[in-house]
Design a protein around this motif. Structure first.
Motif, PDB file in Angstrom:
ATOM      1  N   TYR A 197       0.807  -1.209   0.000  1.00  0.00           N
ATOM      2  CA  TYR A 197       0.000   0.000   0.000  1.00  0.00           C
ATOM      3  C   TYR A 197       0.852   1.277   0.000  1.00  0.00           C
ATOM      4  CZ  TYR A 197      -3.330  -3.567   1.437  1.00  0.00           C
ATOM      5  OH  TYR A 197      -4.087  -4.710   1.498  1.00  0.00           O
ATOM      6  N   PRO A 198       0.300   2.384  -0.504  1.00  0.00           N
ATOM      7  CA  PRO A 198       1.051   3.656  -0.532  1.00  0.00           C
ATOM      8  C   PRO A 198       1.255   4.218   0.880  1.00  0.00           C
ATOM      9  CG  PRO A 198      -0.789   3.681  -2.097  1.00  0.00           C
ATOM     10  CD  PRO A 198      -0.989   2.491  -1.223  1.00  0.00           C
ATOM     11  N   TYR A 199       2.452   4.719   1.127  1.00  0.00           N
ATOM     12  CA  TYR A 199       2.824   5.291   2.416  1.00  0.00           C
ATOM     13  C   TYR A 199       2.809   6.814   2.287  1.00  0.00           C
ATOM     14  CZ  TYR A 199       5.691   5.932   6.681  1.00  0.00           C
ATOM     15  OH  TYR A 199       6.164   6.282   7.926  1.00  0.00           O
ATOM     16  N   ILE A 200       1.992   7.485   3.094  1.00  0.00           N
ATOM     17  CA  ILE A 200       1.908   8.944   3.046  1.00  0.00           C
ATOM     18  C   ILE A 200       2.804   9.542   4.127  1.00  0.00           C
ATOM     19  CG2 ILE A 200       0.396  10.951   3.102  1.00  0.00           C
ATOM     20  CD1 ILE A 200      -1.920   9.186   2.392  1.00  0.00           C
ATOM     21  N   THR A 201       3.666  10.461   3.733  1.00  0.00           N
ATOM     22  CA  THR A 201       4.575  11.112   4.676  1.00  0.00           C
ATOM     23  C   THR A 201       4.508  12.619   4.497  1.00  0.00           C
ATOM     24  OG1 THR A 201       6.446  10.982   3.141  1.00  0.00           O
ATOM     25  CG2 THR A 201       6.158   9.140   4.671  1.00  0.00           C
ATOM     26  N   PHE A 202       4.944  13.339   5.522  1.00  0.00           N
ATOM     27  CA  PHE A 202       4.986  14.801   5.442  1.00  0.00           C
ATOM     28  C   PHE A 202       6.319  15.246   4.860  1.00  0.00           C
ATOM     29  CE2 PHE A 202       1.652  14.544   8.753  1.00  0.00           C
ATOM     30  CZ  PHE A 202       0.710  15.372   8.144  1.00  0.00           C
ATOM     31  N   GLU A 203       6.240  16.119   3.873  1.00  0.00           N
ATOM     32  CA  GLU A 203       7.435  16.644   3.223  1.00  0.00           C
ATOM     33  C   GLU A 203       8.249  17.473   4.207  1.00  0.00           C
ATOM     34  OE1 GLU A 203       8.183  20.072  -0.076  1.00  0.00           O
ATOM     35  OE2 GLU A 203       6.642  18.581  -0.547  1.00  0.00           O
ATOM     36  N   GLN A 204       9.575  17.337   4.145  1.00  0.00           N
ATOM     37  CA  GLN A 204      10.461  18.079   5.047  1.00  0.00           C
ATOM     38  C   GLN A 204      11.315  19.114   4.317  1.00  0.00           C
ATOM     39  OE1 GLN A 204      10.373  17.971   8.367  1.00  0.00           O
ATOM     40  NE2 GLN A 204       8.697  16.495   8.239  1.00  0.00           N
ATOM     41  N   GLN A 221      12.082  -0.466   2.190  1.00  0.00           N
ATOM     42  CA  GLN A 221      11.510  -1.364   1.187  1.00  0.00           C
ATOM     43  C   GLN A 221      10.284  -0.787   0.495  1.00  0.00           C
ATOM     44  OE1 GLN A 221      11.935  -1.972   4.449  1.00  0.00           O
ATOM     45  NE2 GLN A 221      12.432  -4.110   4.894  1.00  0.00           N
ATOM     46  N   ILE A 222       9.794   0.353   0.955  1.00  0.00           N
ATOM     47  CA  ILE A 222       8.558   0.909   0.423  1.00  0.00           C
ATOM     48  C   ILE A 222       8.732   1.356  -1.033  1.00  0.00           C
ATOM     49  CG2 ILE A 222       6.911   2.790   0.644  1.00  0.00           C
ATOM     50  CD1 ILE A 222       6.595   0.603   2.718  1.00  0.00           C
ATOM     51  N   GLU A 223       7.826   0.928  -1.914  1.00  0.00           N
ATOM     52  CA  GLU A 223       7.885   1.294  -3.319  1.00  0.00           C
ATOM     53  C   GLU A 223       6.891   2.386  -3.680  1.00  0.00           C
ATOM     54  OE1 GLU A 223       7.337  -2.292  -5.520  1.00  0.00           O
ATOM     55  OE2 GLU A 223       9.305  -3.112  -4.991  1.00  0.00           O
ATOM     56  N   LYS A 224       5.860   2.586  -2.843  1.00  0.00           N
ATOM     57  CA  LYS A 224       4.830   3.592  -3.120  1.00  0.00           C
ATOM     58  C   LYS A 224       4.831   4.623  -1.996  1.00  0.00           C
ATOM     59  CE  LYS A 224       1.932   0.011  -5.217  1.00  0.00           C
ATOM     60  NZ  LYS A 224       0.634  -0.706  -5.131  1.00  0.00           N
ATOM     61  N   ASN A 225       5.179   5.851  -2.331  1.00  0.00           N
ATOM     62  CA  ASN A 225       5.251   6.901  -1.316  1.00  0.00           C
ATOM     63  C   ASN A 225       4.606   8.179  -1.833  1.00  0.00           C
ATOM     64  OD1 ASN A 225       7.193   9.362  -0.103  1.00  0.00           O
ATOM     65  ND2 ASN A 225       6.531   7.850   1.390  1.00  0.00           N
ATOM     66  N   ILE A 226       3.805   8.823  -0.988  1.00  0.00           N
ATOM     67  CA  ILE A 226       3.163  10.085  -1.326  1.00  0.00           C
ATOM     68  C   ILE A 226       3.556  11.106  -0.258  1.00  0.00           C
ATOM     69  CG2 ILE A 226       0.984  11.295  -1.694  1.00  0.00           C
ATOM     70  CD1 ILE A 226      -0.274   8.545  -2.281  1.00  0.00           C
ATOM     71  N   GLN A 227       4.090  12.241  -0.675  1.00  0.00           N
ATOM     72  CA  GLN A 227       4.458  13.306   0.258  1.00  0.00           C
ATOM     73  C   GLN A 227       3.416  14.414   0.241  1.00  0.00           C
ATOM     74  OE1 GLN A 227       8.507  14.599  -0.559  1.00  0.00           O
ATOM     75  NE2 GLN A 227       9.259  13.167   0.962  1.00  0.00           N
ATOM     76  N   GLY A 240      -9.800   8.345   1.235  1.00  0.00           N
ATOM     77  CA  GLY A 240     -10.219   8.047  -0.125  1.00  0.00           C
ATOM     78  C   GLY A 240      -9.431   6.960  -0.818  1.00  0.00           C
ATOM     79  N   SER A 241      -8.485   6.335  -0.119  1.00  0.00           N
ATOM     80  CA  SER A 241      -7.651   5.317  -0.765  1.00  0.00           C
ATOM     81  C   SER A 241      -7.220   4.270   0.260  1.00  0.00           C
ATOM     82  CB  SER A 241      -6.412   5.977  -1.383  1.00  0.00           C
ATOM     83  OG  SER A 241      -5.528   6.442  -0.363  1.00  0.00           O
ATOM     84  N   ASP A 242      -6.426   3.306  -0.209  1.00  0.00           N
ATOM     85  CA  ASP A 242      -5.892   2.274   0.685  1.00  0.00           C
ATOM     86  C   ASP A 242      -4.508   2.636   1.206  1.00  0.00           C
ATOM     87  OD1 ASP A 242      -8.069   0.584   0.669  1.00  0.00           O
ATOM     88  OD2 ASP A 242      -7.409  -0.495  -1.131  1.00  0.00           O
ATOM     89  N   SER A 243      -4.193   3.907   1.217  1.00  0.00           N
ATOM     90  CA  SER A 243      -2.904   4.366   1.730  1.00  0.00           C
ATOM     91  C   SER A 243      -2.890   4.331   3.256  1.00  0.00           C
ATOM     92  CB  SER A 243      -2.616   5.788   1.232  1.00  0.00           C
ATOM     93  OG  SER A 243      -3.685   6.652   1.604  1.00  0.00           O
ATOM     94  N   TYR A 244      -1.733   4.603   3.829  1.00  0.00           N
ATOM     95  CA  TYR A 244      -1.584   4.600   5.286  1.00  0.00           C
ATOM     96  C   TYR A 244      -0.500   5.589   5.673  1.00  0.00           C
ATOM     97  CZ  TYR A 244       2.769   2.057   4.644  1.00  0.00           C
ATOM     98  OH  TYR A 244       4.048   1.717   4.274  1.00  0.00           O
TER      99      TYR A 244
END
Length: 310
Positions: A197-204, A221-227, A240-244
Motif C-alpha cells: 500500500y502507498p505510504y503517506i509522509t509529510f514533506e520536510q 523497502q517501500i515502493e509507493k510513497n506520497i508526500q 479516499g484510498s488504501d494508503s496509510y
C-alpha cells in the motif's frame, strides 16, 4: 534605550519583516530601521542581521529579545494596575508537527482565556522549521518527538539553539488507515502487511533527512510513497484510498471524524513527544496556560507517562 525601541524590536521579531512591522506599528520603515540601528549602536550588539532575503535574529538578538519581552510585559502589568491603561494584545505562538492533540489544546486555550485582545499563531510545519521558530523566538513553544534514532542530532540542535526539551509522553508507532481498509480489523500490523500500500509522509523540504522525518518509522523497502504538506490533505488521501501513514496513535474524533482507525505497529521502538522552549525566555501567561492544558490532556487521556526514555 527606550520602551518604544524595545516594542519596535519585539514587533519586528514577531512579524519577521521590517516592512510588515512598520505597517503594524504605523511608522515608516526608515524611521523603524533608524530606531533599531540607534538601539544596536547604544548597546553595542547586532539584534537583527540584514541580508538580501530580509532579516534574521542574531544570537545576541535572541538573548536581548528575551529580556525585552519581560520588561515590556512587566511595564504593561504596572500600567494596567495603576493607570488603568489598556494592555497591548498578548502574543502566543506554537510551532508543531502534525498532531491533533496540539490543536485540541489550542482550542481549549482559546475558550478558557479571558484576554480581550490577543494574537495567537499555530503553525503545523516541518521539523527543522519548528526548531528554528523557537530558536529565533518566532514561536514560544515547539512540539515534536525524539527517539533513539534522532536524539543525538536533535539534542545537538537543541543545545546549539539554547533550547530545552521537556517530555509530555511516550508512545509506540501506530498505523493510520481508513475504517474500511482491509487492514483495519487487525490487532497488530507488520511490515509485510503494509508493503503493498502507498505510504503517506509529510514533506520536510530542504532539510529532508531521516533525523527530521515526522513519521515514526522509515521503511527502505517501500515502493509507493506520497508526500504531503498539510494534515487535511493527508486525511483526505487516507479516507479516499488504501494508503496509510504512521504516527502516535492519538486521534481526536471531533477533528478527524470517525473514518480513520489506528492499529499498533509491530515494533518495540519508543518515541517521546514533548515541547521545546528557549532557555532565556521566561514563560508568559498564555504559554504557561497552554502547557498546563497539554499536561491535563496527557493525564486525562492516559497517555504513557513512564520515565523519559532518553
Amino acid at each position: 534605550m527606550t520602551l518604544q525601541q524595545l516594542r519596535y524590536a519585539i514587533e519586528i521579531a514577531n512579524s519577521g519583516s521590517m516592512n510588515e512591522a512598520a505597517k503594524r506599528l504605523f511608522v515608516s520603515q526608515p524611521s523603524l530601521s533608524n530606531a533599531i540601528k540607534e538601539l544596536e549602536n547604544e548597546l553595542g550588539i547586532t539584534i537583527f542581521e540584514r541580508n538580501n532575503r530580509g532579516i534574521s535574529i542574531s544570537a545576541e538578538g535572541v538573548e536581548f529579545l528575551g529580556y525585552a519581552r519581560q520588561i515590556i510585559e512587566q511595564t504593561e502589568f504596572m500600567e494596567n494596575r495603576y493607570t488603568g491603561k489598556k494592555r497591548s494584545p498578548i502574543y502566543f505562538s506554537v510551532s508543531t508537527q502534525h498532531y491533533p492533540f496540539v490543536v485540541d489544546a489550542f482550542v481549549k486555550l482559546m475558550k478558557e482565556n479571558r484576554v480581550t485582545e490577543y494574537n495567537f499563531s499555530l503553525r503545523e510545519t516541518q521539523t527543522y522549521e519548528i526548531i528554528e521558530d523557537v530558536r529565533t523566538l518566532r514561536s514560544d513553544l515547539g512540539i515534536l518527538y525524539i527517539n533513539e534514532g534522532n536524539y543525538k542530532v536533535m539534542n545537538k540542535l537543541f543545545s546549539d539553539g539554547n533550547l530545552k526539551f521537556t517530555p509530555l509522553f511516550n508512545t509506540n508507532p501506530h498505523v493510520y488507515v481508513r475504517a474500511g481498509h482491509i487492514l483495519a480489523g487487525k490487532e497488530l500490523i507488520t511490515l509485510e502487511d503494509i508493503l503493498p500500500y502507498p505510504y503517506i509522509t509529510f514533506e520536510q523540504g530542504e532539510n529532508n533527512s531521516l533525523y527530521f522525518s515526522e513519521e515514526m518509522l522509515s521503511f527502505t523497502q517501500i515502493e509507493k510513497n506520497i508526500q504531503v504538506t498539510d494534515r487535511a490533505t493527508l486525511t483526505h488521501l487516507l479516507l479516499g484510498s488504501d494508503s496509510y501513514t504512521v504516527g502516535t496513535g492519538i486521534m481526536d474524533a471531533e477533528l478527524n471524524g470517525d473514518g480513520l482507525v489506528t492499529i499498533p505497529f509491530d515494533s518495540s521502538e519508543v518515541f517521546t513527544v514533548g515541547w521545546i522552549a528557549h532557555k532565556d525566555r521566561k514563560p508568559g501567561e498564555m504559554m504557561s496556560a497552554y502547557i498546563d492544558i497539554l499536561n491535563d490532556l496527557v493525564t486525562r487521556n492516559n497517555f504513557d507517562l513512564k520515565s523519559f526514555l532518553l
